[in-house]
Motif scaffolding. Structure first.
Motif, PDB file in Angstrom:
ATOM      1  N   SER A   1     -38.926 -11.171   0.614  1.00 21.91           N
ATOM      2  CA  SER A   1     -38.957 -10.830  -0.808  1.00 21.91           C
ATOM      3  C   SER A   1     -39.194  -9.326  -0.995  1.00 21.91           C
ATOM      4  O   SER A   1     -38.575  -8.683  -1.862  1.00 21.91           O
TER       5      SER A   1
ATOM      6  N   LEU B   1     -34.350 -20.137   4.564  1.00 23.13           N
ATOM      7  CA  LEU B   1     -35.772 -20.350   4.866  1.00 23.13           C
ATOM      8  C   LEU B   1     -36.322 -21.505   4.030  1.00 23.13           C
ATOM      9  O   LEU B   1     -37.122 -22.312   4.517  1.00 23.13           O
ATOM     10  N   GLY B   2     -35.903 -21.581   2.770  1.00 18.14           N
ATOM     11  CA  GLY B   2     -36.362 -22.670   1.905  1.00 18.14           C
ATOM     12  C   GLY B   2     -35.932 -24.033   2.417  1.00 18.14           C
ATOM     13  O   GLY B   2     -36.706 -24.993   2.384  1.00 18.14           O
TER      14      GLY B   2
ATOM     15  N   SER C   1     -33.072 -16.141   2.189  1.00 14.94           N
ATOM     16  CA  SER C   1     -34.248 -16.773   1.591  1.00 14.94           C
ATOM     17  C   SER C   1     -33.991 -18.250   1.349  1.00 14.94           C
ATOM     18  O   SER C   1     -34.877 -19.090   1.553  1.00 14.94           O
TER      19      SER C   1
ATOM     20  N   GLN D   1     -38.128 -24.889   5.301  1.00 14.58           N
ATOM     21  CA  GLN D   1     -39.459 -25.299   4.842  1.00 14.58           C
ATOM     22  C   GLN D   1     -39.450 -26.726   4.320  1.00 14.58           C
ATOM     23  O   GLN D   1     -40.349 -27.518   4.628  1.00 14.58           O
TER      24      GLN D   1
ATOM     25  N   THR E   1     -42.648 -15.141   6.359  1.00 10.60           N
ATOM     26  CA  THR E   1     -41.288 -14.601   6.394  1.00 10.60           C
ATOM     27  C   THR E   1     -40.696 -14.517   4.988  1.00 10.60           C
ATOM     28  O   THR E   1     -40.054 -13.520   4.627  1.00 10.60           O
ATOM     29  N   GLN E   2     -40.915 -15.564   4.192  1.00  7.67           N
ATOM     30  CA  GLN E   2     -40.414 -15.554   2.809  1.00  7.67           C
ATOM     31  C   GLN E   2     -41.024 -14.393   2.030  1.00  7.67           C
ATOM     32  O   GLN E   2     -40.334 -13.700   1.272  1.00  7.67           O
ATOM     33  N   SER E   3     -42.306 -14.179   2.209  1.00  9.24           N
ATOM     34  CA  SER E   3     -42.998 -13.110   1.496  1.00  9.24           C
ATOM     35  C   SER E   3     -42.443 -11.739   1.885  1.00  9.24           C
ATOM     36  O   SER E   3     -42.180 -10.882   1.026  1.00  9.24           O
TER      37      SER E   3
ATOM     38  N   THR F   1     -43.739 -19.136   5.606  1.00  8.45           N
ATOM     39  CA  THR F   1     -44.336 -18.616   4.373  1.00  8.45           C
ATOM     40  C   THR F   1     -44.445 -17.101   4.434  1.00  8.45           C
ATOM     41  O   THR F   1     -44.124 -16.391   3.469  1.00  8.45           O
TER      42      THR F   1
END
Length: 355
Positions: free
Chosen positions: A86, A289-290, A286, A293, A81-83, A79
């Protein structure tokens, strides 16, 4: 003689009553414990033949709980890392807008402002790449205790080398500058600016992704490495983040560039092409990463079901039937009361009481 008979009779019966009373007291105490704790016994030995199953189930539950904990930690890391990714993508998008401006009719002052903005963006990029989750650097992969970027990228040897290459544009031409800066960015030395473990080719870097244990003989990838990517090409280092950093360093070195020079126009066009590809690469990262997740979410749900099933099994083995315990406790209490009454009555008996 009467006293002797009385003593003998009372003594024999009393001993039996005492033994019964001890047994009932122990049973009553056990039932009270079951009623208050809800379990048959506070030790495996007290479970009788069920202890073998209980001994096997408890470690299994502990192991599943540990795997679930690993996934929770990894999800928190992903979470974050995604932020951060972005925010890095925003830097890349802002650079694209700057390059679009620089591709038009601009003044030396505009180029100078763009160069300063690129230097600031480089500092921000370095800070973002050094983001930590707890004590772990999220972009360092297996070497999570080591910061992926050493200091401010704008002050690194790589930045200095790229600046020197850009300053030679009037002599070497835009094509040479674009090619040489890509080579420099793809082959930076240790800690200039990336850590030793990440100063490698993109495919080798990708192999350093953090792995977590999610089950028996099962692992999952959790996160990305700063310099990971694919094979390099004539227009890319292969790593979207390396490409973005190189592009920022080139723009940061344009302070003395002549906007009317044909090489300048070609250089900006080349940077636009590379930066657009870098944005696409960041978007792909990204997406990776999704996928991680979603995979971990599914694994977590499965482990929760497994834990619930194992806990139910253990409960069947260890948990007391409170309704049955209540009945037995009442019966035992009545028997104890009766035993106390008998013993009390026996204390006043004589031989005549037996006749």
């Amino acid at each position: 003689m009467t006293g002797t008979v009385t003593s003998f009779g009372y003594s024999g019966v009393s001993l039996q009553q005492t033994l019964n009373l001890t047994s009932l007291s122990q049973k009553n105490s056990s039932l009270q414990t079951q009623a208050s704790t809800g379990v048959i016994s506070d030790s495996y030995a007290g479970l009788g033949t069920a202890r073998t199953q209980a001994l096997a189930l408890q470690p299994a539950i502990t192991q599943v709980t540990a795997w679930s904990s690993n996934i929770t930690t990894a999800q928190n890391r992903l979470t974050t890392t995604q932020s951060v990714l972005s925010q890095i993508s925003t830097i890349a998008s802002n650079l694209n807008e700057t390059l679009s401006t620089l591709a038009g009719s601009v003044s030396s002052s505009t180029i100078g402002t763009a160069a300063q903005q690129a230097k600031t963006a480089l500092t921000s990029l370095g800070n973002l790449l050094n983001t930590q989750q707890g004590d772990s650097y999220i972009f360092s992969g297996l070497q999570s205790s080591k910061a992926p970027v050493n200091g401010d990228p704008g002050n690194s040897d790589l930045a200095s080398s790229i600046s020197e290459a850009v300053n030679q544009m009037g002599t070497d031409g835009a094509s040479s500058v674009l090619s040489s800066t890509l080579t420099l960015a793809g082959n930076s030395s240790d800690n200039q600016p990336f850590s030793a473990s990440l100063s490698t080719d993109p495919t080798t870097a990708a192999a350093q992704n953090l792995q977590i244990v999610t089950g028996k003989n099962e692992t999952a990838t959790a996160g990305i490495v700063a310099t990971q990517g694919t094979a390099s090409s004539d227009s890319s280092t292969g790593s979207p983040i390396r490409d973005l950093m190189r592009n920022l360093m080139v723009v940061a070195s344009l302070g003395s560039a002549d906007p009317g020079d044909a090489d300048y126009t070609q250089l900006i066009q080349g940077l636009q092409d590379t930066n657009t590809a870098a944005i696409d690469g960041l978007s792909d990262m990204s997406g990776v990463l999704g996928v991680q997740q979603n995979s971990l979410t599914s694994q977590s749900a499965m482990l929760e079901q497994m834990k619930s099933a194992l806990t139910t099994q253990l409960g069947t083995t260890k948990d007391a039937d409170l309704a049955q315990v209540s009945v037995q406790l009442n019966d035992t209490s009545n028997q104890l009361q009766a035993s106390y009454s008998i013993i009390a009555d026996m204390k006043g008996m004589t031989l005549a009481s037996y006749l």
